[in-house]
Design an enzyme around this catalytic site. Sequence first.
Site, PDB file in Angstrom:
ATOM      1  N   LYS A  23      -0.567  11.220   9.027  1.00 48.88           N
ATOM      2  CA  LYS A  23      -1.134   9.305   8.530  1.00 48.88           C
ATOM      3  C   LYS A  23      -1.916  10.611   7.110  1.00 48.88           C
ATOM      4  CE  LYS A  23      -2.220   5.152   7.679  1.00 48.88           C
ATOM      5  NZ  LYS A  23      -0.820   4.687   7.235  1.00 48.88           N
ATOM      6  N   HIS A  72     -11.209   2.882  11.374  1.00 46.72           N
ATOM      7  CA  HIS A  72     -10.064   4.873  10.805  1.00 46.72           C
ATOM      8  C   HIS A  72     -10.570   5.894  11.675  1.00 46.72           C
ATOM      9  CE1 HIS A  72      -9.720   1.835   7.800  1.00 46.72           C
ATOM     10  NE2 HIS A  72      -8.338   2.106   7.241  1.00 46.72           N
ATOM     11  N   GLY A 120       1.180  -1.610  -0.303  1.00 49.64           N
ATOM     12  CA  GLY A 120      -0.002   0.102   0.126  1.00 49.64           C
ATOM     13  C   GLY A 120       1.032   1.462  -0.290  1.00 49.64           C
ATOM     14  N   HIS A 162      -0.810  -1.601   9.362  1.00 49.44           N
ATOM     15  CA  HIS A 162      -1.906  -0.367   9.590  1.00 49.44           C
ATOM     16  C   HIS A 162      -3.642  -0.912   9.736  1.00 49.44           C
ATOM     17  CE1 HIS A 162      -4.335   2.889   7.705  1.00 49.44           C
ATOM     18  NE2 HIS A 162      -5.284   1.296   6.666  1.00 49.44           N
ATOM     19  N   GLU A 207      -9.014  -5.146   6.729  1.00 51.78           N
ATOM     20  CA  GLU A 207     -10.204  -5.020   5.647  1.00 51.78           C
ATOM     21  C   GLU A 207     -10.575  -5.435   5.244  1.00 51.78           C
ATOM     22  OE1 GLU A 207      -9.723  -1.347   4.716  1.00 51.78           O
ATOM     23  OE2 GLU A 207      -8.266  -1.328   6.277  1.00 51.78           O
ATOM     24  N   THR A 240       4.396 -15.070  -0.570  1.00 48.28           N
ATOM     25  CA  THR A 240       5.510 -14.898  -0.115  1.00 48.28           C
ATOM     26  C   THR A 240       5.625 -13.442   0.844  1.00 48.28           C
ATOM     27  OG1 THR A 240       6.307 -13.098  -1.485  1.00 48.28           O
ATOM     28  CG2 THR A 240       6.700 -15.832  -2.545  1.00 48.28           C
ATOM     29  N   PHE A 288       2.004 -13.639  -4.971  1.00 47.72           N
ATOM     30  CA  PHE A 288       1.902 -12.064  -4.822  1.00 47.72           C
ATOM     31  C   PHE A 288       1.614 -13.221  -3.163  1.00 47.72           C
ATOM     32  CE2 PHE A 288       2.519 -10.054  -8.490  1.00 47.72           C
ATOM     33  CZ  PHE A 288       3.371 -10.155  -9.437  1.00 47.72           C
ATOM     34  N   LYS A 329      -7.568   7.369  -3.865  1.00 53.19           N
ATOM     35  CA  LYS A 329      -5.976   7.681  -2.946  1.00 53.19           C
ATOM     36  C   LYS A 329      -5.281   7.866  -3.559  1.00 53.19           C
ATOM     37  CE  LYS A 329      -8.432   6.844   0.988  1.00 53.19           C
ATOM     38  NZ  LYS A 329      -9.172   7.673   2.195  1.00 53.19           N
ATOM     39  N   ASP A 364       0.313   3.759  -2.558  1.00 55.32           N
ATOM     40  CA  ASP A 364       0.137   5.384  -2.628  1.00 55.32           C
ATOM     41  C   ASP A 364       1.965   6.842  -2.898  1.00 55.32           C
ATOM     42  OD1 ASP A 364      -1.978   5.016  -1.342  1.00 55.32           O
ATOM     43  OD2 ASP A 364      -1.405   4.904   0.967  1.00 55.32           O
TER      44      ASP A 364
END
Length: 444
Positions: free
Chosen positions: A219, A326, A173, A342, A252, A240, A237, A210, A177
């Site tokens: 943050k 959040h 992430g 996070h 999430e 691993t 992915f 975003k 971002d």
Amino acid sequence: MILDNSLNHAHQQKEFNLVQVNGTWIRQSQPCHQTEGRLSAAKIYENKSGHGLCWTVVSPIIFTYRVIQCKNLLDPRNDTILWGHVEDQEELKAMRSNSKPVKRFVVIDETVNQLYGSQVTQYFEARKIVHKILPLPTTEENKSMELVTKILDEIHNFGIDRRSEPIIAIGGGVCLDVVGLAASLYRRRTPYIRVPTSLLSYIDASVGAKTGVNFAGGKNKLGSYIPPVATFLDRSFIKTLPHRQVSNGMAEMLKMALMKHKGLFELLEAEGRNMLSSKFQSCDSTNSSKEDSATESTRIAIETMLEELAPNLWEDDLDRLVDFGHLISPELEMRVLPALLHGEAVNIDMSLMVYVAHQRGLLTAEEKAGIIQCMLGMDLPVWHQECTLALVQKSLSERLKHSAGSLRMPLPTGLGCAELFHDMSDDILCQAYHQWSDELAGHK
């Protein structure tokens, strides 16, 4: 004497369409016979007042982006990473037949680069792509404008066509971002592609608009709303990832389950531990018509996330169910950085809010206990000593400041359903907090 011109507002306003004829845009008053040409969705409204003219521009902005599940993304025979963002077949044909060398600039998280960097290089070499691969330490501690300017310097030196050579971000992430913000700044907006390599970014950061970096101790205080042209999702992915990072991403997923999908919650409750152990890898099966739990859970998480994000990409509407978890977690995460990931901070926030929902009579004791057990079953933390009542109160006070004077607090009202609440009594908050601490303190 003060003249109130607003009384004549309705009579003074004129509405104009915009039509392009032979390359020139002209305004055309309403109603009238439309000139032949290309009609824009934008409009201009003109008002007269005692002070002069006022023009109001209404210009709809439409973004189209693709979220594509795929397999074997780094197999040189698979051209998704090069051309998967192009939907128009004529445009795709023209790009493939162009004799000009194809160029791609790639930013990759340095840990991901250690695992997959050689495959990424082999892919572009096999496809004869002129490329630059930039490995960077994209961690929460480094999520800053310095990292953005480093990327921009490298892009500038490499040189890309901002129309046809999208920047590619491969990582978690933070990487997505930071690269997204760099792309939004380079020549005011350059297309970019997201390739998430963590479970958290697979179902969260990769599917929205975003971008951002941390600033002044806060943050994501700097950022933009610019979606990628495409996100390519390859679950291989995730195999691993360390165990803790897989658990981190499941927070999430649980958020979306609690807010709006009881079936997803039941799937996480029944299969969460197994999916965590298998790192969301599907078993080979001859029965391809039936989804396995990893495929089903990630699909539902993405679909429910897109349902909430697509109508509100720029967050003009501050009432957002996806803000569950959040309200307190940003302050907590930054305070203890890098102790909590996070998703872990989000889960601690959600855990407390489940107790708040119970205290308000929105959840039964059995539902509350079931949710906490589900969290623990996925190895998610449900309490932290730094999540003090003072921190919670400060976070909610900040929420009021930045949400137009309303808490806009998403809370579960059952399993898989939720509502937004605009107030919170100190008594309920304190009672919920103390019960939460008494029952869960010491749980890791």
